[in-house]
Enzyme design. Structure first.
Site, PDB file in Angstrom:
ATOM      1  N   GLU A 183      31.820 -15.548   4.046  1.00 22.99           N
ATOM      2  CA  GLU A 183      32.697 -14.953   3.022  1.00 22.99           C
ATOM      3  C   GLU A 183      33.648 -15.883   2.431  1.00 22.99           C
ATOM      4  OE1 GLU A 183      35.657 -11.031   3.129  1.00 22.99           O
ATOM      5  OE2 GLU A 183      36.048 -12.829   4.528  1.00 22.99           O
ATOM      6  N   ASP A 204      33.109 -13.983   8.857  1.00 26.60           N
ATOM      7  CA  ASP A 204      34.459 -13.463   8.064  1.00 26.60           C
ATOM      8  C   ASP A 204      35.496 -14.661   7.863  1.00 26.60           C
ATOM      9  OD1 ASP A 204      35.906 -10.882   7.580  1.00 26.60           O
ATOM     10  OD2 ASP A 204      36.969 -11.881   9.060  1.00 26.60           O
TER      11      ASP A 204
END
Ligand code: NOJ
Length: 533
Positions: free
Chosen positions: A266, A203
């Protein structure tokens, strides 16, 4: 990347919203186990062989689990660590790989590391986070903004310093420049990989390295009224710092210690960074085990011109060893059906499942779920709460999965944490399996077709006749050749090519079993022609 070679598709599950097993209105791990038979490869099932779970760790849920209070456990809302182990073994028993979310940039402010860091300037964990003195006038150390609105700095009265939070104040940034932090986070990865987890979705990695001088970000001259206030600035110094790729390499080295595991980063394209070099840096981290997602489809206007352009460019940026992970929906972006329309979204679904690489499908996109309007009193998402009215809230795309026409779409026997879409009696898994023209049946058919090696491993070449309405491309390998043709317009369009072949699939009913020369494609129709004969 040779790892995860056989994986047909990755299915993103947002655990809060997938299936509630205990009637508390919130999805949980036992609920996911109940639904593994829907996901696994087989006849009356989806045909997906990898799942990615958004965070399920203990968390105060300020950012719905992206504020982790303990990296090595499961929040009671979702079940227990034993439930997770059971999920892992049940998934593996069905040949489903399990990817989990890893949140390296920040913890929850309730994590014991931060609690300790906050005790005093002399704390052994002080340097695990980013603390800075105020400016002489008491204001924050620089002008950096939080993604969710306001300053990225929060003042701590007790110690007289600010800490940095690129997201919520309840999500303090870890200091990745501290080797102890990096070693500890790498051990978190090992904890899950040792347990048998197959993949990691990392993330918000862009933020783990910042400008060492903490300079002010420049203003963004392209900012327009109504844009996300975060983009009043160019995020020049607050992310993509000089150590980013070295730190990602450290993460990927851990992945490489294990067999057949991968890590996906990401990364959204930044308008002021050259896209080609951005991708090449991410792909270069460790081409054997790591890759970035491709998110360009989120903002691309629906037209053959725009989609052709981004796919063609991207395909030329990457080499044959670098695998694309195209993503057209996730928990942070509006549902495709709501952004571009129903038949349009179906066609993009077809595009995703016929492009090279490994498609990443957001739960519910396979049945054509829509954004659900959320009345102000039901808003949960901090993004909407902190920057209201700009359409930035993410609750609408996180609503409960629609399983059946039963109350609450079969998601829960209790009160769902977010409202279920009004259209659930028609748009649901059970009903759609019975309808040969449904979204689900298209996903089902194309995921089956993806077992053909040409769709997974074949080359990609655009058809020269593509134009502003028609987008065509060839997929080819030693075992076959396919021609995919999409009419991305609201009108019937004449195709005047000379390709001959068998119609393998069409989104619209067709009389012809073969094509041989000119034909007309209906509005938003897509066809796949087997031209290997
Ligand atoms: C990206 C995640 O996908 C999003 O949901 C989250 O709010 C931020 N990172 C912060 O972790």
């Amino acid at each position: 990347m040779k790892r995860w070679q056989h994986v047909n598709g990755i299915y993103q599950i947002y655990p809060r919203s997938f299936k509630d097993s205990n009637g508390d209105g919130t999805g949980d791990l036992p609920g996911i186990i109940e639904k593994l038979d829907y996901i696994k490869s087989g006849n009356a099932t989806l045909g997906i062989d990898a799942i990615w779970l958004s965070p399920f760790y203990p968390s105060p849920m300020a950012d719905f689990g992206y504020d982790v209070a303990d990296y090595k456990n499961v929040d009671p809302m979702f079940g227990t660590l034993d439930d997770f182990k059971r999920l892992l073994s049940e998934a593996h028993a069905r040949d489903i790989k399990v990817m989990i979310d890893f949140v390296p940039n920040h913890t929850s402010d309730e994590h014991e590391w931060f609690q300790e860091s906050k005790t005093s300037r002399a704390s052994a964990k002080r340097d695990w986070y980013i603390w800075r003195d105020p400016k002489a006038d008491g204001s924050p150390p620089n002008n950096w903004l939080s993604v969710f609105g306001g300053s990225a700095w929060e003042y701590d009265t007790a110690s007289g310093q600010y800490y940095l939070h690129s997201f919520l104040a309840k999500q303090p940034d870890l200091n990745w420049d501290n080797p102890e932090v990096r070693a500890t986070m790498c051990d978190v990865l090992r904890f899950w990989l040792d347990m048998g987890v197959d993949g990691i979705r990392a993330d918000a990695v862009r933020w783990i390295s910042k400008d060492p001088a903490y300079q002010n970000n420049p203003l963004n001259a392209d900012f327009a009224e109504g844009d996300d206030p975060y983009f009043t600035q160019r995020q020049k110094y607050s992310r993509y710092g000089e150590n980013l790729f070295a730190y990602l390499k450290e993460m990927s080295n851990v992945i490489e210690e294990y067999d057949d595991r991968i890590i996906l980063f990401e990364d959204y394209p930044d308008p002021w960074i050259d896209l080609k070099s951005q991708y090449s840096h991410f792909y270069a981290v460790n081409p054997r085990v790591a890759a970035p997602f491709n998110f360009e489809g989120f903002g691309t206007p629906y037209s053959a011109k725009h989609f052709r352009s981004f796919v063609n460019k991207f395909q030329t940026y990457i080499g044959s060893e670098e695998r694309p992970f195209y993503c057209f929906g996730n928990h942070d972006n509006p549902r495709l059906v709501s952004r571009i329309g129903r038949p349009q979204a179906k066609l993009i679904g077809m595009l995703q499942l016929t492009l090279p690489g490994t498609p990443v499908i957001y739960y519910g996109d396979e049945i054509g779920m829509e954004n659900v309007p959320i009345a102000p009193e039901y808003v949960h998402d901090p993004f909407e709460k902190q920057t209201p009215g700009l359409g930035l809230g993410r609750d609408p795309e996180r609503t409960p999965m629609q399983w059946s026409a039963q109350p609450h779409a079969g998601f829960t026997s209790g009160e769902p944490w977010l409202p279920v879409a009004n259209n659930y009696s028609l748009t649901n898994v059970e009903t759609e399996f019975g309808d040969s023209g449904s979204f689900l049946r298209m996903y089902h058919a194309l995921l089956k077709l993806r077992r053909l090696s040409v769709l997974r491993f074949g080359t990609y070449e655009e058809w020269m006749g593509s134009n502003d309405q028609l987008y065509g491309f060839f997929r080819e390998d030693t075992k076959g050749a396919l021609f995919v043709l999409l009419n991305m317009s609201a009108e019937p369009v004449a195709y005047n090519g000379d390709i001959f072949g068998l119609v393998l699939y069409s989104t619209h009913a067709m009389q012809a079993q073969t094509i041989d020369g000119p034909m007309t494609l209906q509005a938003h129709q897509g066809i796949i022609i087997d031209c290997s004969i």
